[in-house]
Design an enzyme around this catalytic site. Structure first.
Site, short mmCIF file in Angstrom:
data_model
loop_
_atom_site.label_atom_id
_atom_site.label_comp_id
_atom_site.label_asym_id
_atom_site.label_seq_id
_atom_site.Cartn_x
_atom_site.Cartn_y
_atom_site.Cartn_z
N TYR A 70 -6.54 -4.87 -14.23
CA TYR A 70 -5.25 -5.05 -14.66
C TYR A 70 -4.31 -5.77 -13.68
O TYR A 70 -3.73 -6.84 -14.33
CB TYR A 70 -4.46 -3.59 -14.74
CG TYR A 70 -2.96 -3.67 -15.31
CD1 TYR A 70 -2.64 -4.01 -16.53
CD2 TYR A 70 -2.00 -3.61 -14.25
CE1 TYR A 70 -1.37 -4.19 -16.92
CE2 TYR A 70 -0.80 -3.58 -14.61
CZ TYR A 70 -0.54 -3.91 -16.07
OH TYR A 70 0.95 -3.97 -16.33
N GLY A 104 0.85 -1.05 0.02
CA GLY A 104 0.06 -0.15 -0.06
C GLY A 104 0.94 1.26 -0.02
O GLY A 104 2.07 1.22 -0.31
#
Length: 600
Positions: free
Chosen positions: A266, A109
């Protein structure tokens, strides 16, 4: 966006977890090709670690021989994908601090208040930060909060309260795994669930207990025989101790259930299930909805003229057949992908990305010659890949080239762990304005460009919930890259900070590559100029050779260079000869990093 893993076995006498973690890293290699690492804990609380820059096969050797250096009944693993920080070898994870309690930490993250956190750690917590990674910041915030207990030994309540205080300080999106030496594993997600984390279980090898594993994607669990998948929900943490059933705690109240939609269009493997949503089904839905959009945008005559529909490997291979089915057109594989070349949009320079596209794909002339083709791709970011692909199609003989994207135009920066590009590098973003679709078509050389609508992309994912998923499907998605509406509050100054960090990182990567080329005798004229004069970031975000007349005091302070650029000036070269070559990267001094220094 990185890949994280954690595994704890029911018995300390069972085979080391390192073998399974090593195998799982291969399953998640697509999530990070920059660096990889494993940390394990054996009896007596001793921590062992192997990590470094490179692929799994490079860091652990092709035969996996370095796995034998990692004994232990529990461990964590990490694959690094470049974000806005550097690619220094010292930033390979897992990170480790010995105080308090010996914590190993792996993070997926990005923290958007990193500057404030660094100030707190420096001036209030008095904890030293040795890298530019926000993952190290988060580890030290957690360690500092856990240290507040003042105890020789902690319990679950202490860990939960430390996490609560850490969540109150940190802003951004994250999924993390941590290992407390001799205690157990911890896995946790932010209160929006932006980054994925899933847990599974299996019967231990001796049949007398249960092994537990955490991973970014379900495929890593499934391949190792884990079942009974359970997503860690927004704001939740799970604590797993050897021989005990995992215990889940609500660390922070759920604010939204908004997993990053880029996982589906993706990033993730098609055979994974994330937050109850099948990646494969979501991409099929994207193809169906994109076909409907194509029918609305193109005239009946243009659709009639299309001879074949061709996917751009890899992600759109799932979506393109659905487009072909709706449009009743022939589907063919027109490009051959070199599977040993990784994603090109993360390369630091435009020229490198162009070369990367040509190495990555090759057009088969017989599928293009004399035909009007509709190319399907997962997204268009900078436009570099799309432009090169359109050029390949025309060189292979295509008469007309239509280009359709399964994702909407990418108009804003990604701030939760994917270093897509700076806004001024995005082909759909032009100096603060969304560029017209016709201009994008002209830029990439296509006759027409069609983008998926954002609402259709959301619906494609929402409708892909598999019936066996236990948790509720996300009610929303993080879609800030497509509209600028991020799920977390973002200070305006953060974007300027992000651009500064990205610029410095790109400069150093391009300079390092040029120096290596010169050292190997494979340099081109531009690389010679870069080594001689340094580099700068142009107004469009590209890293280009610097001119001798340009001076940038801010860059001079950052790099310690007299001309304001990252460069190889004569003074530095003289000092290097006099003092000997310094280490290539800063080093994680807590535990030795494999590949910190080149072989003699």
């Amino acid at each position: 966006m990185c890949g994280i893993l954690a595994l704890i076995k029911a018995s300390a006498s069972d085979a080391s977890v390192a073998g399974d973690l090593h195998e799982a890293l291969f399953m998640l290699q697509h999530r990070g090709q920059d660096a990889v690492g494993i940390a394990t804990c054996a009896s007596g609380g001793k921590v062992y670690q192997v990590k470094g820059n490179g692929l799994v096969s490079e860091v652990f050797n092709d035969n996996g021989s370095r796995v034998n250096q990692l004994p232990g009944y529990m461990g964590i693993g990490h694959l690094r994908y470049p974000t806005a920080g550097t690619s220094a070898n010292s930033e390979a994870q897992p990170f480790y601090v010995n105080s308090p309690y010996g914590i190993s930490f792996a993070h997926n993250g990005n923290l958007i208040n990193a500057t404030a956190l660094k100030h707190f750690l420096d001036f209030e917590a008095h904890r030293h930060i040795n890298t530019e990674s926000d993952s190290e910041l988060m580890l030290n915030i957690f360690a500092n909060e856990l240290n507040e207990t003042g105890k020789a030994r902690v319990n679950d309540k202490d860990i939960v309260e430390a996490l609560q205080r850490m969540y109150a300080r940190c802003v951004g999106g994250w999924a993390c795994v941590a290992m407390l030496a001799g205690y157990g594993l911890i896995g946790f997600r932010d209160c929006y669930a932006i980054r994925p984390l899933i847990m599974g279980s299996r019967t231990s090898s001796n049949g007398k207990g249960t092994d537990y594993m955490l991973a970014s994607e379900s495929i890593a669990l499934k391949q190792l025989g884990f079942r009974d998948f359970k997503d860690i929900l927004p704001g939740q943490a799970v604590i797993i101790k050897k021989g005990f059933t995992p215990v889940t705690y609500q660390i922070q109240e759920q604010r939204r259930y908004a997993v990053d939609i880029f996982e589906f269009c993706y990033f993730a493997r098609p055979d994974s299930i994330i937050d109850g949503i099948s990646v494969n089904v979501s991409r099929k839905n994207m193809g169906t909805r994109l076909a409907d959009k194509i029918k609305r945008v193109l005239t009946p005559e243009e659709i009639s003229d299309i001879d074949v529909i061709i996917p751009i490997p890899e992600t759109s291979v799932t979506s393109a057949p659905c487009v072909a089915a709706v449009l009743k057109k022939k589907f063919v594989q027109g490009f051959v992908k070199n599977r040993y070349v990784f994603r090109t949009f993360i390369m630091p320079g435009q020229r490198q990305r162009k070369q990367g596209v040509k190495r990555k794909l090759n057009a088969m002339d017989e599928e293009f010659a004399g035909k009007n083709v509709l190319l399907i791709d997962d997204s268009i970011v900078r436009g570099t890949t799309a432009r090169e692909i359109v050029t390949m199609a025309r060189e292979a003989g295509a008469k007309k080239v239509y280009f359709a994207s399964c994702a909407p135009p990418v108009t804003h920066a990604h701030i939760y762990g994917i270093d897509l590009a700076s806004p001024n590098e995005l082909v759909a973003h032009d100096h603060g304005q969304d560029r017209a679709i016709d201009e994008i078509a002209k830029y990439i050389g296509a006759d027409r460009v069609i983008f998926q609508d954002l609402q259709d992309l959301k619906a494609a994912c929402s409708e892909a919930v598999v019936s066996r998923s236990a948790p509720p499907a996300p009610r929303d998605f993080e879609v800030g890259v497509f509209c600028g509406d991020y799920v977390t509050p973002v200070d305006e100054g953060y974007f300027q900070h992000l651009e500064e960090v990205r610029g410095e990182t790109r400069k150093m990567k391009v300079l390092e590559k040029a120096r290596l080329a010169v050292a190997n005798g494979s340099e081109d004229p531009e690389e010679v100029e870069i080594v001689a004069k340094g580099v700068r970031v142009a107004s469009n975000g590209e890293v280009v050779p610097a001119t001798s007349s340009y001076e940038d005091p801010m860059s001079s302070q950052a790099n310690g260079d007299t001309n304001g650029y990252a460069n190889g000036d004569s003074k530095r070269r003289r000092r290097s000869r006099e003092e000997g070559s310094p280490p290539k990267d800063r080093m994680d001094i807590s535990l030795h990093n494999y590949r910190d220094f080149p072989a003699p």
